[in-house]
Design an enzyme around this catalytic site. Structure first.
Site, mmCIF file in Angstrom:
data_model
loop_
_atom_site.group_PDB
_atom_site.id
_atom_site.type_symbol
_atom_site.label_atom_id
_atom_site.label_comp_id
_atom_site.label_asym_id
_atom_site.label_seq_id
_atom_site.Cartn_x
_atom_site.Cartn_y
_atom_site.Cartn_z
ATOM 1 C CG ASP A 20 0.301 -3.165 5.495
ATOM 2 O OD1 ASP A 20 1.079 -4.091 5.217
ATOM 3 O OD2 ASP A 20 0.565 -2.267 6.313
ATOM 4 C CB SER A 48 4.713 -5.843 6.748
ATOM 5 O OG SER A 48 5.971 -5.913 6.189
ATOM 6 C CD GLU A 105 5.450 -2.132 5.863
ATOM 7 O OE1 GLU A 105 6.656 -2.145 5.579
ATOM 8 O OE2 GLU A 105 4.993 -2.476 6.946
#
Ligand SMILES: *[C@@H]1O[C@H](CO)[C@@H](O)[C@H](O)[C@H]1NC(C)=O
Ligand SMILES: *[C@@H]1O[C@H](CO)[C@@H](O)[C@H](O)[C@H]1NC(C)=O
Ligand SMILES: *[C@@H]1O[C@H](CO)[C@@H](O)[C@H](O)[C@H]1NC(C)=O
Ligand SMILES: *[C@@H]1O[C@H](CO)[C@@H](O)[C@H](O)[C@H]1NC(C)=O
Ligand SMILES: *[C@@H]1O[C@H](CO)[C@@H](O)[C@H](O)[C@H]1NC(C)=O
Length: 557
Positions: A270, A469, A266
């Site tokens: 991002d 996300s 993650e």
């Protein structure tokens, strides 16, 4: 004086007043009980002092974010925000005296003076906060101390505090977002696309020339999991996928401590994707901010925003918790913190979540389960889509995981009232009314692709990475590009986007009209939540960005 101090302490035990009676107390999965805390162990607690002028702050946010107001874009500096909201002298005095009377002296404040963060022993914490009993909990090699029961504060202090942080809430759960190689993916029909920067840039109409140019522009991702992005992964990602556009391959600044473990999927996702749409724009990473990892990392980040005069203009955040697990006092105060950011011209983008409408199993029935901060009226919430034809950069449909729905706590804000009404009246089949509150803040506000991303982590390119996300930094980077053009024209940043976004009525966005997201697996709804529809809907918001059109719409005034 000593006698009085002792007396007030003693009376406090009797007259304690609880601050967060509706905060869920439960140990999240993955945390193991590690025994009762010993009286001499140290904790750091965060005291949220009651602010002044909160109603005015809300009015001010409405004005500086409304393109039809003469105050549009007239943002405040952090110092100005501080002089506006800082607690009254009485509040400061009462709280300080209370802490001092308990021997709590090691405190830090923030520039806006509305938070105090203090270290103390468990013994002191348990007398300061009647009702608490601190225990130690362990997850992997992380240890933290939390109370297994609700806390109170002295009655005289209760009206001067919103809540005390570091007592009840645990750090967020790690989300599994990679589908790995599991399941049967369509491969027979040809080469499945997978989302890369060039696929995104093609779909959202970014040309080679659409990269950042303004000297002072900046954007940030904030992440609160025990994972970190690896600079070498970002460099490798850009080598593999960044050939067709000018970009940066380094993060400008890391705020906070990056964990010692492996790079996280993650965290890599991002930063790799905000720097692909918001290409050539200075990028910051906020990661587990604060002095201790064991605090509430999201709250720590909020404190940081109130303690730094210069922060990036756009922040994308993929943290979220079940709305029903958080106290109203906590969420209301976090909303005020969002307003403080908004009046400074800062845009906050939150992922809408990966469980569709969500599901909460109550004794007799199921209800949908909104997530916070996605359900906050003061942030822009981003949902997810996938390609209708996974082999072609064509139009988008709902990603069934896309978080969306209605808050059970915050009423519908004026900027979206007519859009939500239109959806409810559109004739689209709706789930039974008992599952959600149509009077609540509805989300998401917009969306972007959230399915089948390529991510480089630990130097390995990994496919099939999915989740909102992913969509959130993609939208963040695009808003940063729009800020860039605004700065070059001498205009202020976009700030809190929603009032303006809803006035656009979908201009500059690809409307997503197909597909439904998931919800409770029961007889009544059979796993289906809301469905996309023409115009705004609680699955994909107004739709996904068509950059040149959105830029044109947001470049005036
Ligand atoms: C806020 O910043 C000041 C100055 O850098 C620092 O001394 C203080 O500890 C910070 N506050 C918190 C809560 O970290
Ligand atoms: C953007 O992309 C769409 C679909 O790919 C295309 O039809 C359109 O002409 C492009 N340009 C603009 C300015 O919208
Ligand atoms: C990248 O951004 C810098 C300013 O930060 C600017 O000087 C430069 O021209 C930009 N590069 C391109 C290709 O636009
Ligand atoms: C960039 O920021 C500096 C310091 O805040 C300011 O003096 C300068 O005018 C800014 N430049 C632009 C192009 O906005
Ligand atoms: C709707 O909101 C009210 C409070 O406004 C709450 O009591 C109720 O439980 C909510 N409904 C659902 C389905 O959560």
């Amino acid at each position: 004086m000593r006698v009085i101090a002792f007396l007030s302490l003693f009376v406090g035990l009797v007259l304690g007043k609880p601050l967060e009676t509706d905060q869920l107390i439960s140990v999240p999965e993955g945390w193991l009980h590690n025994g009762q805390a010993s009286p001499s162990e140290e904790v750091e607690l965060t005291f949220a002092l009651k602010q002044q002028n909160v109603d005015l702050l809300k009015e001010l946010l409405d004005l500086v974010s409304d393109p039809d107001s003469h105050l549009y874009g007239k943002f405040l500096t952090l110092e100005e925000v501080a002089s506006f909201v800082r607690p009254s002298p009485l509040t400061e005095k009462v709280v300080q005296n209370w802490l001092q009377n308990h021997g709590v002296t090691r405190c830090h404040t923030v520039l806006t003076q509305d938070f105090l963060q203090c270290s103390m022993t468990i013994q002191v914490a348990e007398t300061l906060l009647p009702g608490t009993e601190f225990h130690s909990y362990k997850r992997n090699d992380q240890i933290l101390l939390r109370s297994s029961s609700l806390y109170s504060v002295h009655e005289d202090v209760s009206q001067h505090l919103d809540f005390v942080g570091g007592v009840l809430r645990f750090p967020p759960r790690e989300k599994v977002i990679s589908k790995g190689w599991e399941g049967s993916r369509p491969t027979a029909k040809g080469i499945h696309l997978g989302v890369t920067p060039s696929v995104l840039r093609t779909r959202y109409n970014l040309t080679e020339a659409d990269v950042g140019n303004a000297a002072n522009n900046s954007q940030a991702v904030a992440q609160f999991l025990e994972q970190f992005y690896h600079p070498a992964d970002l460099a490798e990602f850009m080598t593999l996928f960044g050939r067709s556009f000018k970009h940066l391959s380094n993060v400008e600044r890391v705020v906070g401590t990056q964990g010692g473990g492996k790079a996280g999927l993650e965290a890599s996702l991002d930063v790799e994707y905000i720097m692909s749409t918001g290409a050539n724009i200075s990028t910051w990473v906020f990661t587990n901010p604060g002095r201790h990892e064991s605090q509430e990392p999201f709250l720590q980040w909020m404190l940081l925003l109130s303690n730094m005069t210069a922060v990036p203009w756009v922040h994308t955040i993929s943290y979220g918790d079940d709305e029903d697990s958080l106290s109203t006092a906590y969420m209301s105060r976090i909303n005020i913190e969002f307003m403080k950011a908004g009046v400074r011209g800062i845009s906050l983008l939150f992922a809408s979540g990966d469980s569709g409408a969500g599901c909460r199993h109550l004794e007799k029935e199921n209800v949908f389960r909104p997530s916070f901060p996605a359900s906050s009226p003061y942030v822009t919430t981003v949902g997810g889509t996938s390609f209708k034809n996974p082999f072609k950069v064509s139009y988008e449909v709902t990603d069934y995981i896309s978080g969306g729905g209605f808050s059970n706590v915050f009423p519908v804000p004026p900027y979206q009232a007519s859009a939500v009404k239109a959806y409810l009246k559109s004739g689209r089949p709706l789930p039974p009314q008992s599952y959600y509150n149509t009077s609540g803040r509805a989300y998401p506000d917009m969306a972007a692709l959230s399915d089948n991303y390529w991510v480089v982590t630990n130097l390995v390119p990994i496919p099939w990475v999915s989740g909102t996300s992913a969509s959130t930094p993609v939208v963040g980077g695009i808003l940063s590009l729009i800020n860039d053009h605004r700065f070059l024209k001498g205009l202020p940043s976009l700030g809190f986007l929603n009032p303006r976004l809803y006035k656009l009525q979908g201009t500059g966005l690809f409307d997503v009209t197909n597909g439904c997201h998931m919800s409770c697996l029961d007889d009544k709804v059979e796993g289906q939540g809301f469905c996309a529809s023409p115009g705004w809907d609680p699955v994909t918001g107004w739709g996904t960005p068509n950059y040149p059109a959105l830029l044109a719409a947001l470049l005036q005034g």
